[in-house]
Design a protein around this motif. Structure first.
Motif, PDB file in Angstrom:
ATOM      1  N   PRO A 285       0.972  -1.273   0.071  1.00  0.00           N
ATOM      2  CA  PRO A 285      -0.037  -0.276  -0.195  1.00  0.00           C
ATOM      3  C   PRO A 285       0.740   1.425   0.008  1.00  0.00           C
ATOM      4  O   PRO A 285       0.441   2.287  -0.645  1.00  0.00           O
ATOM      5  N   LEU A 286       1.964   1.403   0.674  1.00  0.00           N
ATOM      6  CA  LEU A 286       2.823   2.195   0.735  1.00  0.00           C
ATOM      7  C   LEU A 286       3.367   2.462  -0.847  1.00  0.00           C
ATOM      8  O   LEU A 286       3.539   3.822  -1.185  1.00  0.00           O
TER       9      LEU A 286
ATOM     10  N   SER B 247       4.327  -3.316  -5.763  1.00  0.00           N
ATOM     11  CA  SER B 247       2.857  -3.638  -5.674  1.00  0.00           C
ATOM     12  C   SER B 247       2.314  -3.871  -7.162  1.00  0.00           C
ATOM     13  O   SER B 247       0.997  -4.247  -7.146  1.00  0.00           O
TER      14      SER B 247
ATOM     15  N   TYR C 198      -5.618  -1.198  -1.593  1.00  0.00           N
ATOM     16  CA  TYR C 198      -5.049  -0.591  -2.597  1.00  0.00           C
ATOM     17  C   TYR C 198      -5.906   0.849  -2.925  1.00  0.00           C
ATOM     18  O   TYR C 198      -5.297   2.011  -3.239  1.00  0.00           O
TER      19      TYR C 198
ATOM     20  N   THR D 280      -5.201   8.145  -1.064  1.00  0.00           N
ATOM     21  CA  THR D 280      -4.483   9.050  -0.134  1.00  0.00           C
ATOM     22  C   THR D 280      -3.283   9.540  -0.969  1.00  0.00           C
ATOM     23  O   THR D 280      -2.979  10.865  -0.855  1.00  0.00           O
TER      24      THR D 280
ATOM     25  N   GLU E 184       1.906   1.907  -3.594  1.00  0.00           N
ATOM     26  CA  GLU E 184       0.759   2.293  -4.533  1.00  0.00           C
ATOM     27  C   GLU E 184       0.421   3.715  -4.067  1.00  0.00           C
ATOM     28  O   GLU E 184       0.257   4.776  -4.838  1.00  0.00           O
ATOM     29  N   CYS E 185       0.565   4.200  -2.660  1.00  0.00           N
ATOM     30  CA  CYS E 185       0.416   5.683  -2.414  1.00  0.00           C
ATOM     31  C   CYS E 185       1.484   6.333  -2.942  1.00  0.00           C
ATOM     32  O   CYS E 185       0.957   7.650  -3.535  1.00  0.00           O
TER      33      CYS E 185
ATOM     34  N   SER F 239      -5.063   3.558  -0.307  1.00  0.00           N
ATOM     35  CA  SER F 239      -3.714   3.894  -0.501  1.00  0.00           C
ATOM     36  C   SER F 239      -3.731   4.971  -1.619  1.00  0.00           C
ATOM     37  O   SER F 239      -3.047   5.913  -1.654  1.00  0.00           O
ATOM     38  N   GLN F 240      -4.195   4.644  -2.944  1.00  0.00           N
ATOM     39  CA  GLN F 240      -4.042   5.203  -4.190  1.00  0.00           C
ATOM     40  C   GLN F 240      -4.905   6.535  -3.815  1.00  0.00           C
ATOM     41  O   GLN F 240      -4.365   7.763  -4.433  1.00  0.00           O
TER      42      GLN F 240
END
Length: 325
Positions: free
Chosen positions: A44-45, A103, A129, A135, A47-48, A132-133
């Motif tokens: 997730p990091l 990811s 995801y 964000t 993707e963010c 995360s995206q």
């Protein structure tokens, strides 16, 4: 191996740090709690961060091109349709390249949904995801606003004050007045379906394209889309729509969310998700022959079906393949 373990053990005792295992099964040492957290939530990091890169570059191009149309900001315009296309394409390529080895580099919830449905990515990862995206896109809009806040104030003062859509249109797509809800919905639906088809082309394991090729492919695709469909202001990415929209609600007020009775949720976000599902189904129906797709595989004997699922899952979660996660 025993010597290495002894060294790690002594280092652990001396520094009071945690010992864990990497993706490749090699022992390594977490230096602190932050490092352990980062490793645990690396997907997730990634993707963010990838989405943040993508949207930051794209929005910066929007703001520069839009604000420079006022002589009060700069003496001459800086940027045009081609520069916007190159900027958004470059942002997308860099965002994908940054996250692809961790990811899969989706940087788009609509793509993630399609991989969940058609390539057996776990369902729980879609929600992770997606958050995360979104964000990442939210942070990108905040960053770009911080850079251009003073120029926005000068632009709005010269234009007679702040109004909607006004400069908010530099952050989120506001289609032209002549475009009704049905046209907007269909535009986003078609654009996202075509985008998903082309992403599936790049990620098709039978093409055997190297992972490094995918960002270049995405660069070309986004240029084509921006040049061909830019008049409707399509986003093709729910995170790119929702994240900056939330920032405009902070800056311009809650009316940014309820503008036109919040029809943007249906004409953009819902249309994009439905388009991604349709695009995935079309590609798998006409082209793809892999066992991961629900359009192709058939349940056989229990032992064979379990081995097939395991084989599909291992392929679907391999980050080295890019997109196909």
């Amino acid at each position: 191996m025993s010597t290495i373990l002894k060294r790690l053990s002594r280092r652990d005792e001396d520094t009071d740090v945690d010992v864990s295992t990497s993706l490749r099964g090699e022992g390594y040492v977490h230096r602190n709690v932050l490092a352990k957290f980062r490793h645990q939530f690396r997907k997730p990091l990634a993707e963010c961060f990838g989405t943040m890169l993508y949207v930051t570059i794209g929005l910066a191009c929007n703001l520069q091109a839009g604000l420079s149309t006022s002589n009060a900001v700069v003496p001459r315009p800086i940027g045009d349709e081609l520069s916007l296309a190159i900027g958004w394409a470059g942002g997308a390529a860099l965002g994908v390249y940054a996250a692809i080895h961790i990811s899969g580099g989706h940087i788009n919830p609509a793509l993630t949904l399609a991989f969940v449905i058609f390539r057996r990515q776990p369902w729980h990862e879609f929600f992770i995801y997606f958050a995360s995206q979104t964000t990442g896109a939210f942070l990108a809009a905040l960053i770009v606003y911080g850079v251009y806040a003073q120029a926005i104030s000068v632009f709005e003062a010269a234009a007679g004050g702040r109004s909607l859509p006004g400069t908010a249109a530099f952050f989120v797509p506001y289609p032209p007045d002549w475009s009704n809800s049905a046209t907007r919905f269909f535009s986003e639906f078609v654009e996202t379906a075509l985008l998903l088809i082309l992403v599936f082309v790049a990620a098709d394991k039978y093409h055997k394209a190297p992972t490094q090729f995918i960002p270049i492919f995405i660069f070309v695709v986004v240029i084509g889309y921006t040049v061909g469909f830019g008049m409707e202001g399509g986003g093709m990415n729910p995170a790119r729509i929702i994240g900056p929209r939330l920032v405009t609600a902070i800056i311009y007020g809650r009316e940014a969310l309820s503008y036109e009775n919040a029809r943007w949720l249906a004409t953009s976000v819902v249309a994009q998700f439905l388009g991604s599902i349709t695009g995935g189904a079309l590609y798998d129906f006409f082209i793809y022959d892999g066992e991961e797709s629900p359009l192709n595989y058939v349940k056989q004997k229990e032992s064979n079906s379990q081995s097939g699922r395991q084989r599909g899952d291992s392929e679907a979660t391999d980050p080295e393949k890019g997109f196909d996660v």
